[in-house]
Design an enzyme around this catalytic site. Structure first.
Site, PDB file in Angstrom:
ATOM      1  N   ASN A   9      51.275  46.648  42.252  1.00 27.71           N
ATOM      2  CA  ASN A   9      50.336  45.648  41.738  1.00 27.71           C
ATOM      3  C   ASN A   9      50.279  45.784  40.220  1.00 27.71           C
ATOM      4  O   ASN A   9      49.679  46.718  39.694  1.00 27.71           O
ATOM      5  CB  ASN A   9      48.962  45.902  42.375  1.00 27.71           C
ATOM      6  N   LYS A  11      48.816  43.968  38.083  1.00 27.87           N
ATOM      7  CA  LYS A  11      47.558  43.501  37.476  1.00 27.87           C
ATOM      8  C   LYS A  11      47.861  42.584  36.277  1.00 27.87           C
ATOM      9  O   LYS A  11      48.827  41.833  36.335  1.00 27.87           O
ATOM     10  CB  LYS A  11      46.671  44.693  37.116  1.00 27.87           C
ATOM     11  N   HIS A  99      41.046  42.297  46.399  1.00 32.86           N
ATOM     12  CA  HIS A  99      41.160  43.522  45.580  1.00 32.86           C
ATOM     13  C   HIS A  99      39.789  43.824  44.972  1.00 32.86           C
ATOM     14  O   HIS A  99      39.055  42.895  44.585  1.00 32.86           O
ATOM     15  CB  HIS A  99      42.204  43.307  44.482  1.00 32.86           C
ATOM     16  N   GLU A 101      38.868  44.699  42.156  1.00 30.39           N
ATOM     17  CA  GLU A 101      38.618  44.116  40.829  1.00 30.39           C
ATOM     18  C   GLU A 101      38.199  42.649  40.967  1.00 30.39           C
ATOM     19  O   GLU A 101      37.380  42.163  40.178  1.00 30.39           O
ATOM     20  CB  GLU A 101      39.870  44.283  39.947  1.00 30.39           C
ATOM     21  N   GLU A 171      41.566  51.234  49.384  1.00 30.03           N
ATOM     22  CA  GLU A 171      41.535  51.581  47.966  1.00 30.03           C
ATOM     23  C   GLU A 171      40.111  51.969  47.567  1.00 30.03           C
ATOM     24  O   GLU A 171      39.303  51.082  47.231  1.00 30.03           O
ATOM     25  CB  GLU A 171      41.987  50.385  47.129  1.00 30.03           C
ATOM     26  N   GLY A 177      42.681  53.518  39.099  1.00 28.70           N
ATOM     27  CA  GLY A 177      42.874  53.574  37.653  1.00 28.70           C
ATOM     28  C   GLY A 177      42.119  54.695  36.970  1.00 28.70           C
ATOM     29  O   GLY A 177      41.988  54.703  35.749  1.00 28.70           O
ATOM     30  N   SER A 213      45.279  55.551  42.054  1.00 31.46           N
ATOM     31  CA  SER A 213      45.904  56.602  41.255  1.00 31.46           C
ATOM     32  C   SER A 213      47.050  57.316  41.974  1.00 31.46           C
ATOM     33  O   SER A 213      47.248  58.524  41.823  1.00 31.46           O
ATOM     34  CB  SER A 213      44.860  57.613  40.777  1.00 31.46           C
ATOM     35  N   GLY A 234      49.129  50.789  41.322  1.00 28.56           N
ATOM     36  CA  GLY A 234      48.824  50.037  40.109  1.00 28.56           C
ATOM     37  C   GLY A 234      49.599  50.597  38.933  1.00 28.56           C
ATOM     38  O   GLY A 234      50.782  50.322  38.742  1.00 28.56           O
ATOM     39  N   GLY A 235      48.943  51.423  38.141  1.00 27.38           N
ATOM     40  CA  GLY A 235      49.508  51.934  36.886  1.00 27.38           C
ATOM     41  C   GLY A 235      50.933  52.470  37.011  1.00 27.38           C
ATOM     42  O   GLY A 235      51.801  52.153  36.184  1.00 27.38           O
TER      43      GLY A 235
END
Ligand code: PGA
Length: 259
Positions: A9, A11, A99, A101, A171, A177, A213, A234-235
């Site tokens: 993802n 983002k 999600h 967010e 999640e 994150g 993470s 993600g990251g």
């Protein structure tokens, strides 16, 4: 024994030029070590989708493409929104639904999450339903109940064909994150309960992913001991090497299980 699924993802990161470059790098890694037990998907920003699906198709990169969000309606006066038929037309197969967010920053209630999953799966997109608890919920010991409620509210009322298009991503919000990965026993407890709740709603073989993470260092122990079918990353999905290392950790685990 199914296959693992690892989704990246992105983002609100990577413009279309950077997106094409990353997908090409993934293509090179995939041709040097084809993965036999892992499905890989990338979930770029909307404006990258056309370029990403084109490069995936023309260079035969072995991955599928998802969108980060979709509007429940097919068309209409909804400035700034994107519909499922538009995504399908681009060759997009997946969509993230709910999600955290989106839930937290864009007022996506359980009700809107349910409508979105209903509509996306009715229109043939595979929906990745994201669930997870906030830190204060976990600290007060209500995490299992809160996630069960999120699941029931989103999954009740789907027909059989729609249920087959659902994947669930656990999640925990406090792990997204933040560099704070949930401990393997915490992940395992939740993924096992997710399967029980899903089964009670007639989703027997649903894939359950973990996100929060995930990185090249913790992926192997999570996938080996967390009772997971893969990851939503993600990251660490923004760089080819770290994303690929996570895909390889899933491959190693699943190829061992297949023996
Ligand atoms: P993270 O994000 O891997 O950067 O924690 C995961 C996600 O939000 O899907």
């Amino acid at each position: 024994m199914g296959r693992a699924l690892v989704m990246g993802n992105w983002k609100m990161n990577l413009d279309y030029v950077e997106a094409v470059h990353l997908v090409q790098q993934l293509g090179v890694l995939a041709s040097s070590r084809p993965l036999e037990h892992v499905d890989i998907a990338v979930v770029p920003p909307f404006v990258d989708l056309r370029s990403v699906t084109s490069v995936v198709e023309s260079e035969r990169v072995p991955l599928t493409v998802g969108a980060q969000h979709v509007h429940p309606l097919e068309s209409g006066a909804h400035t700034g929104e994107i519909s499922a038929p538009m995504l399908r037309r681009l060759g997009v197969t997946w969509v993230l639904v709910g999600h955290s967010e989106r839930r937290q920053m864009y007022a996506m209630t359980d009700e809107v999450v349910a409508q979105t999953l209903q509509s996306a799966t009715r229109q043939g997109l595979a929906g990745v339903l994201c669930v997870g608890e906030a830190l204060e919920v976990r600290e007060s010991g209500r995490h299992l109940g809160v996630v069960a409620d999120q699941l029931r509210s989103a999954l009740e009322g789907l027909n059989e064909a729609q249920r087959e298009l659902v994947t669930i991503a656990y999640e925990p919000i406090w792990a997204i994150g933040t560099g704070l990965t949930a401990a393997t026993p915490q992940v395992r407890e939740m993924t096992e309960q997710i399967r029980v709740v899903a089964q009670s709603l007639s989703l027997a073989d649903v894939r359950v992913l973990y996100g929060g993470s995930v990185n090249a260092d913790n992926a192997a122990s999570l996938v080996n001991e967390g009772s997971l079918d893969g990851f939503l990353v993600g990251g660490a999905s923004l760089k080819a090497e770290s994303f690929w290392a996570i895909c390889e950790a899933a491959e190693d685990c699943y190829s061992g299980r297949a023996k």
